[in-house]
Design a protein around this motif. Structure first.
Motif, PDB file in Angstrom:
ATOM      1  N   LEU A 183       0.819  -1.207   0.000  1.00  0.00           N
ATOM      2  CA  LEU A 183       0.000   0.000   0.000  1.00  0.00           C
ATOM      3  C   LEU A 183       0.854   1.259   0.000  1.00  0.00           C
ATOM      4  N   LYS A 184       1.941   1.224   0.747  1.00  0.00           N
ATOM      5  CA  LYS A 184       2.817   2.391   0.828  1.00  0.00           C
ATOM      6  C   LYS A 184       3.625   2.563  -0.454  1.00  0.00           C
ATOM      7  N   GLY A 185       3.839   1.482  -1.190  1.00  0.00           N
ATOM      8  CA  GLY A 185       4.657   1.584  -2.398  1.00  0.00           C
ATOM      9  C   GLY A 185       6.130   1.428  -2.085  1.00  0.00           C
ATOM     10  N   SER A 186       6.431   0.583  -1.117  1.00  0.00           N
ATOM     11  CA  SER A 186       7.824   0.306  -0.777  1.00  0.00           C
ATOM     12  C   SER A 186       7.953  -1.196  -0.613  1.00  0.00           C
ATOM     13  N   ILE A 187       9.159  -1.653  -0.316  1.00  0.00           N
ATOM     14  CA  ILE A 187       9.331  -3.088  -0.145  1.00  0.00           C
ATOM     15  C   ILE A 187       9.634  -3.387   1.312  1.00  0.00           C
ATOM     16  N   PRO A 188       9.359  -4.617   1.754  1.00  0.00           N
ATOM     17  CA  PRO A 188       9.647  -4.958   3.143  1.00  0.00           C
ATOM     18  C   PRO A 188      11.142  -5.083   3.375  1.00  0.00           C
ATOM     19  N   ALA A 189      11.554  -4.809   4.619  1.00  0.00           N
ATOM     20  CA  ALA A 189      12.966  -4.972   4.959  1.00  0.00           C
ATOM     21  C   ALA A 189      13.321  -6.444   5.048  1.00  0.00           C
ATOM     22  N   ARG A 190      12.320  -7.287   5.327  1.00  0.00           N
ATOM     23  CA  ARG A 190      12.566  -8.729   5.432  1.00  0.00           C
ATOM     24  C   ARG A 190      12.815  -9.316   4.047  1.00  0.00           C
ATOM     25  N   THR A 191      13.685 -10.309   4.003  1.00  0.00           N
ATOM     26  CA  THR A 191      13.985 -10.901   2.703  1.00  0.00           C
ATOM     27  C   THR A 191      13.058 -12.072   2.391  1.00  0.00           C
ATOM     28  N   ASP A 192      12.193 -12.454   3.367  1.00  0.00           N
ATOM     29  CA  ASP A 192      11.321 -13.609   3.130  1.00  0.00           C
ATOM     30  C   ASP A 192       9.892 -13.174   2.769  1.00  0.00           C
ATOM     31  N   ALA A 193       9.760 -11.979   2.218  1.00  0.00           N
ATOM     32  CA  ALA A 193       8.425 -11.456   1.915  1.00  0.00           C
ATOM     33  C   ALA A 193       7.753 -12.266   0.801  1.00  0.00           C
ATOM     34  N   ASP A 194       6.437 -12.122   0.741  1.00  0.00           N
ATOM     35  CA  ASP A 194       5.662 -12.807  -0.283  1.00  0.00           C
ATOM     36  C   ASP A 194       5.806 -12.055  -1.612  1.00  0.00           C
ATOM     37  N   LYS A 195       6.615 -12.608  -2.522  1.00  0.00           N
ATOM     38  CA  LYS A 195       6.987 -11.873  -3.732  1.00  0.00           C
ATOM     39  C   LYS A 195       5.798 -11.545  -4.629  1.00  0.00           C
ATOM     40  N   SER A 196       4.735 -12.366  -4.541  1.00  0.00           N
ATOM     41  CA  SER A 196       3.605 -12.165  -5.450  1.00  0.00           C
ATOM     42  C   SER A 196       2.861 -10.856  -5.173  1.00  0.00           C
ATOM     43  N   LEU A 197       3.103 -10.282  -3.969  1.00  0.00           N
ATOM     44  CA  LEU A 197       2.392  -9.047  -3.623  1.00  0.00           C
ATOM     45  C   LEU A 197       3.015  -7.823  -4.284  1.00  0.00           C
TER      46      LEU A 197
END
Lengths: 422, 297
Positions: free
Chosen positions: A344-358
């Motif tokens: 929603l914010k238009g940024s990426i998570p700091a975690r490397t295990d994020a759900d890539k499909s999002l």
């Protein structure tokens, strides 16, 4: 008429009831309230905060989320209010801050609790990239939980303007970049669009990184770093050369980005929040199509390096509701929380295990780079230089815009580093 | 005894709230500002009260390039703004005084800009003074382009040397109507008999103005000078609305703002604030002395 009077009266009683109910519940809920202080009030970011807040409410039915957001982009107003609260030792339970040196004043002032215990408990050191952990640690202690990552070193360009100038694709090195700027100049378009003074500092950080290379750039922020070296001189000369192709300074970064979208200008170097502006539908953006109306690449000479900045949450010493704050930090650090907030914010998570499909389009590129690139911290956005240092760099660049004197700029940067190096 | 108390006590009670408020919120905080300016509290958050360092901050700031620049900008702005508003205001009042038809309407029109805040003025003039030239020109530069007067197109407030003169243009636009009103009152205060007497003595119209009316306008001119001068030395909102916090239009007040809120350096901010107050004092104190002398006479 009478009906209106009746409904108004019933409305009044209704609100009165509502007030009573809240008050009676207030006594016991007061110590369970979690005051979360941020400057996320704009479109996108406020939605992201709301999504995280819902997760928090679900996981912590005992706590009540209290949104203490203060409006004002980049948090100028929020931070002024925050300093006065901290000075009076009346901290919110948790507050937003750019991860990195921007928090240094608070840390030195003894206002923040170390979060190493939380990192151990949640095994966050495995979830975040090791270099990120290194770059936000102060003498082995970590004081904040990064929620999102933005990228600073992005070159935005207009493919059709480049084509017209006979430039094929984004330049990979600074020298190629200068050559391309020259080609664009011959077509009569603006080679490089810039905004107000801070966008020029933003440009400088990308040029420094591209010119010095990642390791030498990161070394600049170590104690006793050498800012007077010939390499820095060369980088600043590149900066001067690039700046000489800049168009008339626009009021801020949006009008400068718009020049690229409108085909008036070829290049713009700006953080990845520009993507939302290019791509979002016309209420909040320009509604342009990526890879067609606009395109992006790592800024020249920085491919393989991710110059990052991050919003993070902290745990102030003496937080009235420490447990509630920790519960919030756990949500902010979690995969679920970060995957709710960031799309929603238009940024990426700091975690490397994020759900890539999002993460689509630009964000999927950014996420890919984040997981494999070397990391470097941004100057203008509070990662590598503390407030006083950043402010001194801003002054030096502002003066340089008028004097165009590289030697003087370097001198000012050397003394800024000497006076403020942490 | 009681009658004497009755004479002064009610009056004192009546003014005491304002005495207390002014003592605390004006002079108390002013004193506090000077105190902070004389410490080494260069960090906002740490709980150090700061050590007394005397006038060190006041001296060391002069070695900062940005400070020299902002003082220079302030001087250029003040010269153009005060001079421009005085001359234009005087000229408008002079035309009015000649008995123009529909004077009331003109007076209102010229006074209206004063009803606008500097912020609104700044936002509009930021667009008017857009520094793009040639094909991309907008605002006034575009107007010049249409009129075929391309040579008049310039960088406006982005001109490195005289940008601050351009910054003074909106301020002149805004305040000259007010100065006109002051001068008009001044003109009207000159009795018709005096002018007639001068004419009878053989003065031509020019000499009437030069020798009779202008000297009588001196108090008005001085008031106008004080009003404009202190606005000019403290100018902040207009500059921020037009260009934000950029060095190219830096004035002491914007420098103070970034020192306090960006660099988080209270001592430096307080030092700049102290210099701003002192510069206004230099303007105002002679006026107060002159006023007091006049009152005694």
């Amino acid at each position: 008429m009478a009906a209106v009077a009746v409904s108004v009266a019933s409305l009044l009683t209704l609100t009165a009831c509502g007030g009573d109910a809240k008050e009676s519940g207030g006594g016991e809920a007061a110590h369970k309230k979690v005051e979360v202080f941020s400057w996320w009030t704009g479109p996108g970011e406020a939605d992201g905060l709301k999504a995280m807040r819902e997760i928090f409410a679900k996981q912590n039915p005992d706590f009540e989320f209290f949104d203490a957001a203060v409006a004002g982009g980049s948090g100028d107003q929020a931070r002024a209010l925050l300093s006065s609260k901290l000075q009076a030792n009346q901290p919110p339970d948790t507050f937003q801050g750019h991860a990195g040196a921007e928090l240094q004043g608070y840390i030195e002032g003894g206002k923040l609790e170390s979060l190493n215990f939380l990192y151990d408990e949640l095994k966050l050191k495995d979830a975040f990239p090791q270099q990120l952990i290194d770059q936000i640690s102060v003498q082995g202690q970590i004081y904040s939980v990064p929620v999102n990552i933005h990228r600073s070193n992005v070159l935005w360009y207009n493919p059709s303007v480049l084509k017209e100038a006979g430039v094929d694709g984004a330049p990979a090195t600074i020298d190629e970049f200068v050559a391309d700027l020259e080609k664009v100049k011959k077509t009569g378009k603006i080679p490089l669009s810039i905004g107000s003074q801070w966008t020029v500092v933003h440009l400088l950080e990308s040029v420094l990184l591209g010119s010095l290379g990642t390791d030498a750039y990161n070394q600049l922020w170590a104690p006793n770093a050498d800012w007077s070296s010939a390499e820095v001189t060369k980088a600043l000369e590149n900066f001067k050369a690039i700046l000489s192709y800049a168009g008339t300074p626009q009021e801020d970064w949006q009008p400068a980005a718009k020049q690229v979208a409108d085909g008036e200008a070829a290049f713009n170097i700006m953080g990845d929040w520009a993507y939302g502006y290019f791509h979002n539908p016309p209420e909040g953006g320009l509604g342009k199509e990526s890879h067609k109306d606009f395109d992006w690449a790592a800024s020249p000479g920085t491919d393989g390096t991710f110059m990052w900045l991050s919003d993070s949450f902290t745990l102030p010493k003496g937080a009235p509701n420490r447990d509630g704050a920790i519960a919030w930090l756990k949500v902010a650090a979690s995969k679920e929380g970060q995957d709710a907030f960031n799309p929603l914010k238009g940024s990426i998570p700091a975690r490397t295990d994020a759900d890539k499909s999002l993460y689509q389009d630009y964000l999927s590129w950014s996420l890919e780079e984040w997981s494999k690139d070397k990391l470097a911290g941004s100057i203008q956005h509070g990662v590598v230089a503390n407030d006083a240092w950043r402010s001194a760099i801003n002054d030096a660049v502002g003066l340089f815009q008028q004097s165009q004197d590289v030697a003087k700029l370097q001198e000012a940067l050397v003394s800024a580093a000497k006076n403020n190096n942490q | 005894m009681t009658t004497r108390v009755r004479r002064w006590l009610p009056g004192l009670l009546l003014v005491s709230p304002s005495i207390v408020l002014i003592a605390v919120f004006v002079y108390g905080l002013l004193g506090w500002n000077f105190k902070v300016a004389m410490t080494d509290k260069h960090n906002e958050i740490a709980e150090i009260p700061g050590n007394f360092v005397g006038l060190e901050n006041f001296v060391s700031i002069w070695s900062e390039e940005r400070w020299g620049l902002s003082v220079r900008h302030s001087i250029i702005f003040t010269a153009v703004f005060v001079g421009g508003a005085l001359v234009l205001g005087w000229f408008l009042a002079f035309l009015m005084e000649k008995g123009i038809r529909g004077e009331g309407g003109f007076r209102a029109i010229y006074l209206f800009p004063m009803a606008i805040s500097f912020i609104a003025t700044g936002v509009v003039w930021r667009w008017l003074m857009n520094s793009a030239t040639g094909e991309r020109a907008v605002g006034l530069n575009r107007l010049f382009g249409y009129l075929g007067m391309d040579f008049l197109q310039w960088q406006w407030f982005r001109d490195p040397d005289w940008g601050m003169a351009a910054m003074a243009v909106p301020a002149v636009w805004q305040m000259s109507g007010y100065i006109m009103a002051l001068f008009l009152a001044g003109f009207r205060g000159v009795p018709e008999e005096l002018r007639e007497a001068a004419r009878v003595d053989g003065c031509n119209e020019w000499q009437v103005y030069r020798r009779v009316i202008l000297p009588m306008l001196r108090p008005v001119t001085l008031s106008a000078l004080i009003i404009l001068g202190h606005i000019s030395l403290k100018v902040f909102d207009l500059v921020v609305a037009v260009s934000g916090k950029q060095i190219i239009t830096d004035v002491p007040a914007t420098f103070m703002w970034t020192a306090v809120f960006d660099a988080h350096d209270p001592a430096k901010g307080a030092t700049i604030a102290a210099y701003i107050v002192l510069s206004v004092v230099i303007f105002i104190v002679p006026y107060l002395i002159w006023n007091a002398r006049k009152g005694n006479r």
